[in-house]
Write a protein that holds these residues in place. Structure first.
Motif, PDB file in Angstrom:
ATOM      1  N   THR A   1       1.939  -0.376   1.166  1.00 50.53           N
ATOM      2  CA  THR A   1       0.607   0.120   0.850  1.00 50.53           C
ATOM      3  C   THR A   1       0.291   0.062  -0.637  1.00 50.53           C
ATOM      4  OG1 THR A   1       1.549   2.343   0.879  1.00 50.53           O
ATOM      5  CG2 THR A   1       0.377   1.612   2.849  1.00 50.53           C
ATOM      6  N   GLY A   2       1.268  -0.282  -1.490  1.00 45.14           N
ATOM      7  CA  GLY A   2       0.992  -0.493  -2.903  1.00 45.14           C
ATOM      8  C   GLY A   2       0.451   0.733  -3.598  1.00 45.14           C
ATOM      9  N   ASP A   3      -0.718   0.570  -4.222  1.00 46.18           N
ATOM     10  CA  ASP A   3      -1.304   1.647  -5.012  1.00 46.18           C
ATOM     11  C   ASP A   3      -1.680   2.865  -4.170  1.00 46.18           C
ATOM     12  OD1 ASP A   3      -1.042   0.155  -7.281  1.00 46.18           O
ATOM     13  OD2 ASP A   3      -3.086  -0.646  -7.213  1.00 46.18           O
ATOM     14  N   GLU A   4      -1.854   2.688  -2.875  1.00 48.35           N
ATOM     15  CA  GLU A   4      -2.243   3.822  -2.036  1.00 48.35           C
ATOM     16  C   GLU A   4      -1.195   4.929  -2.080  1.00 48.35           C
ATOM     17  OE1 GLU A   4      -3.615   3.098   1.889  1.00 48.35           O
ATOM     18  OE2 GLU A   4      -4.589   1.221   1.368  1.00 48.35           O
ATOM     19  N   TRP A   5       0.075   4.541  -2.155  1.00 52.26           N
ATOM     20  CA  TRP A   5       1.140   5.548  -2.213  1.00 52.26           C
ATOM     21  C   TRP A   5       1.055   6.343  -3.510  1.00 52.26           C
ATOM     22  CZ3 TRP A   5       4.162   8.379   0.522  1.00 52.26           C
ATOM     23  CH2 TRP A   5       5.301   8.973  -0.026  1.00 52.26           C
ATOM     24  N   ASN A   6       0.832   5.655  -4.626  1.00 50.54           N
ATOM     25  CA  ASN A   6       0.704   6.354  -5.905  1.00 50.54           C
ATOM     26  C   ASN A   6      -0.557   7.208  -5.947  1.00 50.54           C
ATOM     27  OD1 ASN A   6       3.099   5.308  -6.990  1.00 50.54           O
ATOM     28  ND2 ASN A   6       2.064   3.449  -7.711  1.00 50.54           N
ATOM     29  N   ASN A   7      -1.625   6.732  -5.325  1.00 51.75           N
ATOM     30  CA  ASN A   7      -2.848   7.539  -5.253  1.00 51.75           C
ATOM     31  C   ASN A   7      -2.614   8.809  -4.439  1.00 51.75           C
ATOM     32  OD1 ASN A   7      -4.187   5.578  -6.716  1.00 51.75           O
ATOM     33  ND2 ASN A   7      -5.042   4.572  -4.904  1.00 51.75           N
ATOM     34  N   PHE A   8      -1.843   8.672  -3.371  1.00 51.43           N
ATOM     35  CA  PHE A   8      -1.515   9.845  -2.557  1.00 51.43           C
ATOM     36  C   PHE A   8      -0.695  10.848  -3.365  1.00 51.43           C
ATOM     37  CE2 PHE A   8       1.902  11.775   0.022  1.00 51.43           C
ATOM     38  CZ  PHE A   8       1.141  12.660   0.761  1.00 51.43           C
TER      39      PHE A   8
ATOM     40  N   ARG B   1       2.019  15.088  -7.497  1.00 49.91           N
ATOM     41  CA  ARG B   1       3.418  14.704  -7.678  1.00 49.91           C
ATOM     42  C   ARG B   1       3.516  13.522  -8.637  1.00 49.91           C
ATOM     43  NH1 ARG B   1       5.796  19.200  -6.433  1.00 49.91           N
ATOM     44  NH2 ARG B   1       5.163  19.988  -4.381  1.00 49.91           N
ATOM     45  N   PRO B   2       4.644  13.371  -9.335  1.00 50.68           N
ATOM     46  CA  PRO B   2       4.802  12.262 -10.285  1.00 50.68           C
ATOM     47  C   PRO B   2       4.736  10.908  -9.587  1.00 50.68           C
ATOM     48  CG  PRO B   2       6.494  13.928 -10.626  1.00 50.68           C
ATOM     49  CD  PRO B   2       5.806  14.280  -9.349  1.00 50.68           C
ATOM     50  N   GLU B   3       4.313   9.913 -10.341  1.00 51.91           N
ATOM     51  CA  GLU B   3       4.233   8.559  -9.806  1.00 51.91           C
ATOM     52  C   GLU B   3       5.623   8.056  -9.426  1.00 51.91           C
ATOM     53  OE1 GLU B   3       2.509   4.173 -11.196  1.00 51.91           O
ATOM     54  OE2 GLU B   3       2.038   5.995 -12.334  1.00 51.91           O
ATOM     55  N   ASN B   4       5.683   7.246  -8.374  1.00 45.42           N
ATOM     56  CA  ASN B   4       6.922   6.641  -7.868  1.00 45.42           C
ATOM     57  C   ASN B   4       7.873   7.657  -7.235  1.00 45.42           C
ATOM     58  OD1 ASN B   4       6.108   4.066  -8.753  1.00 45.42           O
ATOM     59  ND2 ASN B   4       6.895   4.496 -10.818  1.00 45.42           N
ATOM     60  N   THR B   5       7.366   8.842  -6.892  1.00 48.44           N
ATOM     61  CA  THR B   5       8.179   9.795  -6.133  1.00 48.44           C
ATOM     62  C   THR B   5       8.470   9.219  -4.752  1.00 48.44           C
ATOM     63  OG1 THR B   5       7.173  11.674  -7.275  1.00 48.44           O
ATOM     64  CG2 THR B   5       8.273  12.130  -5.182  1.00 48.44           C
ATOM     65  N   LEU B   6       9.697   9.357  -4.293  1.00 48.77           N
ATOM     66  CA  LEU B   6      10.080   8.838  -2.985  1.00 48.77           C
ATOM     67  C   LEU B   6       9.711   9.826  -1.886  1.00 48.77           C
ATOM     68  CD1 LEU B   6      13.610   7.365  -3.800  1.00 48.77           C
ATOM     69  CD2 LEU B   6      11.421   6.156  -3.695  1.00 48.77           C
ATOM     70  N   GLU B   7       9.556   9.292  -0.690  1.00 49.07           N
ATOM     71  CA  GLU B   7       9.210  10.138   0.453  1.00 49.07           C
ATOM     72  C   GLU B   7      10.267  11.206   0.697  1.00 49.07           C
ATOM     73  OE1 GLU B   7       9.942  11.176   4.641  1.00 49.07           O
ATOM     74  OE2 GLU B   7      10.984   9.568   3.582  1.00 49.07           O
ATOM     75  N   SER B   8      11.526  10.861   0.494  1.00 45.49           N
ATOM     76  CA  SER B   8      12.617  11.803   0.734  1.00 45.49           C
ATOM     77  C   SER B   8      12.638  12.946  -0.274  1.00 45.49           C
ATOM     78  CB  SER B   8      13.960  11.063   0.697  1.00 45.49           C
ATOM     79  OG  SER B   8      14.131  10.407  -0.552  1.00 45.49           O
TER      80      SER B   8
ATOM     81  N   ASN C   1       3.647  21.890   2.602  1.00 44.27           N
ATOM     82  CA  ASN C   1       2.284  21.364   2.500  1.00 44.27           C
ATOM     83  C   ASN C   1       2.287  19.874   2.162  1.00 44.27           C
ATOM     84  OD1 ASN C   1       1.043  23.827   3.081  1.00 44.27           O
ATOM     85  ND2 ASN C   1       1.072  24.465   0.926  1.00 44.27           N
ATOM     86  N   ASP C   2       3.228  19.470   1.293  1.00 45.73           N
ATOM     87  CA  ASP C   2       3.327  18.051   0.942  1.00 45.73           C
ATOM     88  C   ASP C   2       3.717  17.217   2.157  1.00 45.73           C
ATOM     89  OD1 ASP C   2       2.664  18.704  -1.609  1.00 45.73           O
ATOM     90  OD2 ASP C   2       4.697  18.541  -2.426  1.00 45.73           O
ATOM     91  N   ILE C   3       4.657  17.727   2.938  1.00 46.83           N
ATOM     92  CA  ILE C   3       5.093  17.001   4.132  1.00 46.83           C
ATOM     93  C   ILE C   3       3.950  16.907   5.145  1.00 46.83           C
ATOM     94  CG2 ILE C   3       6.664  17.080   6.105  1.00 46.83           C
ATOM     95  CD1 ILE C   3       8.742  18.331   4.259  1.00 46.83           C
ATOM     96  N   ARG C   4       3.187  17.973   5.261  1.00 43.79           N
ATOM     97  CA  ARG C   4       2.037  17.966   6.173  1.00 43.79           C
ATOM     98  C   ARG C   4       1.011  16.918   5.737  1.00 43.79           C
ATOM     99  NH1 ARG C   4      -0.191  22.337   9.240  1.00 43.79           N
ATOM    100  NH2 ARG C   4      -2.418  22.121   9.641  1.00 43.79           N
ATOM    101  N   GLU C   5       0.707  16.895   4.427  1.00 39.32           N
ATOM    102  CA  GLU C   5      -0.236  15.906   3.912  1.00 39.32           C
ATOM    103  C   GLU C   5       0.308  14.487   4.090  1.00 39.32           C
ATOM    104  OE1 GLU C   5      -3.318  16.196   2.684  1.00 39.32           O
ATOM    105  OE2 GLU C   5      -3.252  18.318   3.254  1.00 39.32           O
ATOM    106  N   LEU C   6       1.612  14.339   3.917  1.00 39.56           N
ATOM    107  CA  LEU C   6       2.237  13.030   4.083  1.00 39.56           C
ATOM    108  C   LEU C   6       2.116  12.539   5.517  1.00 39.56           C
ATOM    109  CD1 LEU C   6       3.998  10.688   3.067  1.00 39.56           C
ATOM    110  CD2 LEU C   6       6.006  12.102   3.552  1.00 39.56           C
ATOM    111  N   ARG C   7       2.308  13.418   6.463  1.00 42.77           N
ATOM    112  CA  ARG C   7       2.209  13.030   7.870  1.00 42.77           C
ATOM    113  C   ARG C   7       0.799  12.558   8.207  1.00 42.77           C
ATOM    114  NH1 ARG C   7       4.098  17.576  11.683  1.00 42.77           N
ATOM    115  NH2 ARG C   7       3.959  15.896  13.210  1.00 42.77           N
TER     116      ARG C   7
END
Length: 331
Positions: free
Chosen positions: A13-20, A26-33, A39-45
């Motif tokens: 998804t490229g930039d979409e992940w950093n936009n999220f 959260r800092p840029e390039n943060t990993l899903e893990s 709340n972050d996990i809920r938004e991620l889902r």
């Protein structure tokens, strides 16, 4: 909403992940893990589901109808001098508070309900499957969302096991639990024909109002389009010749075209068939039939003629088109 989508999506998804990540702080390039907050996990889902799971995105699109109704109701009340509808004493042009207006919310709830029909939801709940929890979460997030499903109840009578079938409608209560609204006992097993038409026919009894729109689970909607619905419904009352219309054609917004080359081809085919070809069939040829589009039906007309789909197994390969044939034959 599948949690496995979260692992796959950041890679393509490229930039979409950093936009999220920026949206949730959260800092840029943060990993899903590395996302541990609930709340972050809920938004991620939800973020992942809107890109890889069709039900969540379709529900989000349909909920724009409720939002559009709230805005229209709010603006009409404020501009006509009903300042009680406004949350604060802002100018009429200010629409920031329309989602908080109790009058606007009540008006929208009177006009709009979205019924998702999932025959196996009851079985999924009984088996405690994650799909059931995800559907329940969607109901908690969307006040106007209802879920219709089939429930099988086994009882012991005269030493023999009897199975009874119920068609049920539920919503989420204030505690996030399923609240049963209707329960209709069926004369027998309702699954006599093909899956999709059976799904539609068992749930149409839970709809209300004069109009019902059919939505496939690969269709999106937009706020701008939702604002047009009030004008579209007025077509039922316009003079179109000998007979009043009973099906209003609506453009289809297919969002699964980016999944694969085949999906892209099918999406383009739907655009040409629905947006272009169907218009010619409707006018001047007058032979347009319903075929899987998000068309709006005259609800009373169709439920008194056997529903909007024909569910005979094998015989009716394309169940949708028979709604149009009913109109031609019965008119």
């Amino acid at each position: 909403m599948n949690s496995c989508d979260c692992i796959l999506l950041p890679s393509w998804t490229g930039d979409e992940w950093n936009n999220f990540l920026a949206r949730i702080g959260r800092p840029e390039n943060t990993l899903e893990s590395e996302l541990k907050d609930a709340n972050d996990i809920r938004e991620l889902r939800f973020w992942a589901s809107y890109r890889g799971q069709t039900l969540a995105r379709t529900v989000r699109g349909m909920m724009y109808y409720r939002k559009a109704l709230m805005l229209q109701s709010y603006l009409e009340r404020v501009t006509t001098g009903d300042m009680e509808a406004a949350v604060s004493g802002n100018e009429a042009a200010d629409t920031q508070g329309f989602e908080l207006s109790p009058e606007a919310r009540a008006q929208a709830d009177l006009k709009f309900t979205y019924v998702v029909t999932c025959q196996i939801y009851g079985k999924q709940k009984e088996e405690q499957k994650p799909e059931a929890a995800d559907i329940a979460l969607l109901m908690q997030e969307n006040e106007a969302l209802r879920v219709a499903f089939i429930e099988n109840v086994e009882t012991l009578k005269d030493g023999r096991v009897h199975t009874e079938y119920f068609s049920k409608l539920v919503k989420a209560d204030i505690n996030g639990k399923d609240k049963e609204i209707y329960s209709v006992k069926l004369p027998g097993n309702p699954k006599l024909g093909e899956g999709k038409p059976e799904n539609q026919n068992h749930a149409i009894i839970f709809t209300r109002g004069n109009a019902v729109q059919t939505i496939d689970m690969n269709q999106d909607n937009y706020f701008e389009e939702a604002l047009k619905m009030r004008n579209l419904l007025e077509e039922f009352y316009c003079d179109h010749g000998i007979r009043p219309p009973t099906i209003l054609g609506v453009r289809e917004h297919v969002f699964t075209g980016s999944v694969s080359s085949l999906a892209s081809f099918m999406s383009n085919q739907e655009t040409s068939f629905v947006t272009l070809g169907q218009r010619v069939l409707a006018n001047p040829l007058k032979v347009r039939m319903h075929y899987g589009h998000p068309d709006v039906f005259d609800r009373v007309f169709h439920i008194t003629r056997g529903g909007i789909s024909k569910a005979s197994r094998i015989v009716n390969i394309s169940e949708d088109i028979y709604a149009g044939m009913n109109v031609v034959v019965d008119a």
